[in-house]
Enzyme design. Structure first.
Site, short mmCIF file in Angstrom:
data_model
loop_
_atom_site.label_atom_id
_atom_site.label_comp_id
_atom_site.label_asym_id
_atom_site.label_seq_id
_atom_site.Cartn_x
_atom_site.Cartn_y
_atom_site.Cartn_z
N MET A 137 0.85 -1.20 0.00
CA MET A 137 0.00 0.00 0.00
C MET A 137 0.89 1.25 0.00
O MET A 137 0.47 2.32 0.42
CB MET A 137 -0.92 -0.01 1.23
N HIS A 174 9.18 0.91 3.31
CA HIS A 174 10.34 0.99 4.20
C HIS A 174 11.22 -0.24 3.96
O HIS A 174 10.97 -1.02 3.02
CB HIS A 174 9.89 1.12 5.66
N GLY A 210 11.42 -3.00 5.31
CA GLY A 210 10.70 -4.28 5.31
C GLY A 210 10.23 -4.61 3.90
O GLY A 210 10.43 -5.72 3.39
N HIS A 211 9.62 -3.61 3.22
CA HIS A 211 9.19 -3.81 1.83
C HIS A 211 10.41 -4.04 0.94
O HIS A 211 10.38 -4.87 0.03
CB HIS A 211 8.44 -2.58 1.31
N GLY A 236 5.23 -10.39 3.93
CA GLY A 236 6.03 -10.40 5.15
C GLY A 236 5.33 -11.19 6.25
O GLY A 236 4.10 -11.17 6.36
N LYS A 279 5.42 -10.39 9.20
CA LYS A 279 4.96 -9.45 10.24
C LYS A 279 3.43 -9.48 10.31
O LYS A 279 2.84 -9.51 11.39
CB LYS A 279 5.45 -8.05 9.92
N ASP A 280 2.79 -9.48 9.13
CA ASP A 280 1.32 -9.61 9.10
C ASP A 280 1.00 -11.10 8.95
O ASP A 280 0.55 -11.54 7.88
CB ASP A 280 0.75 -8.80 7.93
N SER A 291 7.79 -0.72 10.84
CA SER A 291 6.39 -0.41 10.52
C SER A 291 6.30 1.08 10.25
O SER A 291 7.03 1.87 10.88
CB SER A 291 5.51 -0.77 11.73
O1 PAF Z 1 0.02 -5.72 3.64
C1 PAF Z 1 -0.43 -4.80 2.92
O2 PAF Z 1 0.19 -3.77 2.70
C2 PAF Z 1 -1.83 -4.94 2.34
O3 PAF Z 1 -2.69 -5.56 3.24
C3 PAF Z 1 -1.86 -5.63 0.97
C4 PAF Z 1 -1.40 -7.08 1.06
C5 PAF Z 1 -0.97 -4.89 -0.01
C6 PAF Z 1 -3.28 -5.62 0.41
O4 PAF Z 1 -3.76 -4.33 0.24
#
Ligand code: PAF
Length: 288
Positions: free
Chosen positions: A39, A43, A45-46, A158, A160-161, A196
């Site tokens: 979204m 950072h 993590g991404h 990740g 993390k979620d 985060s």
């Molecule tokens: O983890 C996220 O940023 C969101 O939940 C995702 C997987 C991109 C879906 O909108």
């Protein structure tokens, strides 16, 4: 063959038609496609997800879309950080070749009477799903839409979620979605705090309090490694790590495989917390 080029010219695409055409061309050249759904507000993590995708796949698509259907009425969708320029840089230096950044209208042209993917209540009514009703319907729906639009070979999420990851894996299994889901470890700062976008809201003292959450989780792991298995016994000791002002929204011990509650810790137990630290909601977890 994995894509190795960083800093190459990245292409930002806003429409479904165009991304489909790009992907079609890549696939006709036998390129494998990795997708990192995000979204935005990227950072480290991404960045680690993008890097991993670039190691595993020939071409990496990063989707950047603040998905309205996963926000509750009381959650501030409008305030969610949007910083495309900064995000493009992160994608570029970590090896992505395409960014898919559609508008709300492109993704939900008729924003009414939508068809949703509804993950089983068994997976939803735990952890974050308890307080964020409908959140995972929105997540599963947008992820399946992205999979249908981009048709990646692999997609990267990740740990993390953790609940999101488990729900997406189950969705792919149940709906025969031909995308391999790869999980990537939590990235932590030097003080152990899980990365985060919300960490930016913490003051210096708030940040110190927040680190007691990861210390608490690592204490659990340490106690398990030293031979303790009983959850209550472990908690009695480990909870002493937590700053007294930190309020736990949830603390759950779940089997990573069956997602059922665990009283006696064993390998592949997920210990997940959501904590309120000076009015900032943080989540973290470890797997033992
Ligand atoms: O983890 C996220 O940023 C969101 O939940 C995702 C997987 C991109 C879906 O909108």
């Amino acid at each position: 063959m994995a894509s190795s080029l960083v800093n190459k010219n990245i292409i930002v695409i806003n429409t479904i038609d165009k991304i489909r055409k790009q992907v079609k061309t890549l696939k006709s050249n036998n390129k494998t496609i990795g997708l990192v759904p995000t979204m935005g507000a990227l950072h480290d993590g991404h960045a680690s997800l993008i890097k991993k995708a670039a190691q595993e796949c020939d071409e990496v698509v990063v989707s950047i879309f603040v998905n309205p259907t996963q926000f509750g009425l009381n959650e501030d969708l409008d305030k969610y950080p949007r910083q495309l320029k900064h995000d493009i840089e992160i994608c570029k230096v970590n090896g992505a070749s395409l960014i898919f950044a559609p508008s709300d209208k492109e993704i939900y042209p008729e924003n009414k009477h939508l068809t949703y993917v509804v993950p089983s209540k068994y997976y939803q009514n735990k952890l974050c799903g308890l307080t964020r009703q409908g959140h995972f319907n929105g997540v599963a729906t947008i992820v399946l839409k992205l999979f249908n639009i981009i048709t990646p070979d692999q997609a990267f999420f990740g740990l993390k979620d953790a609940q999101q990851l488990i729900i997406i894996k189950k969705m792919c299994q149940d709906l025969n979605v031909p995308v391999k889901i790869l999980e990537c470890p939590i990235i932590r700062d030097t003080d152990g705090l899980a990365l985060s976008s919300r960490n930016a809201y913490l003051t210096e003292s708030g940040r110190f309090k927040a680190t007691t959450v990861n210390k608490f989780l690592f204490k659990i792991k340490e106690l398990y490694n030293s031979g303790l298995q009983n959850k209550e016994e472990i908690l009695k000791i480990a909870l002493k790590q937590l700053d007294a002002t930190v309020k736990l929204e949830y603390l759950e011990f779940l089997s990573l495989e069956s997602f059922s509650e665990i009283d006696l810790l064993e390998k592949n137990t997920l210990i997940a917390v959501a904590a309120n630290v000076d009015n900032v909601r943080l989540i973290d977890n470890i797997v033992i």
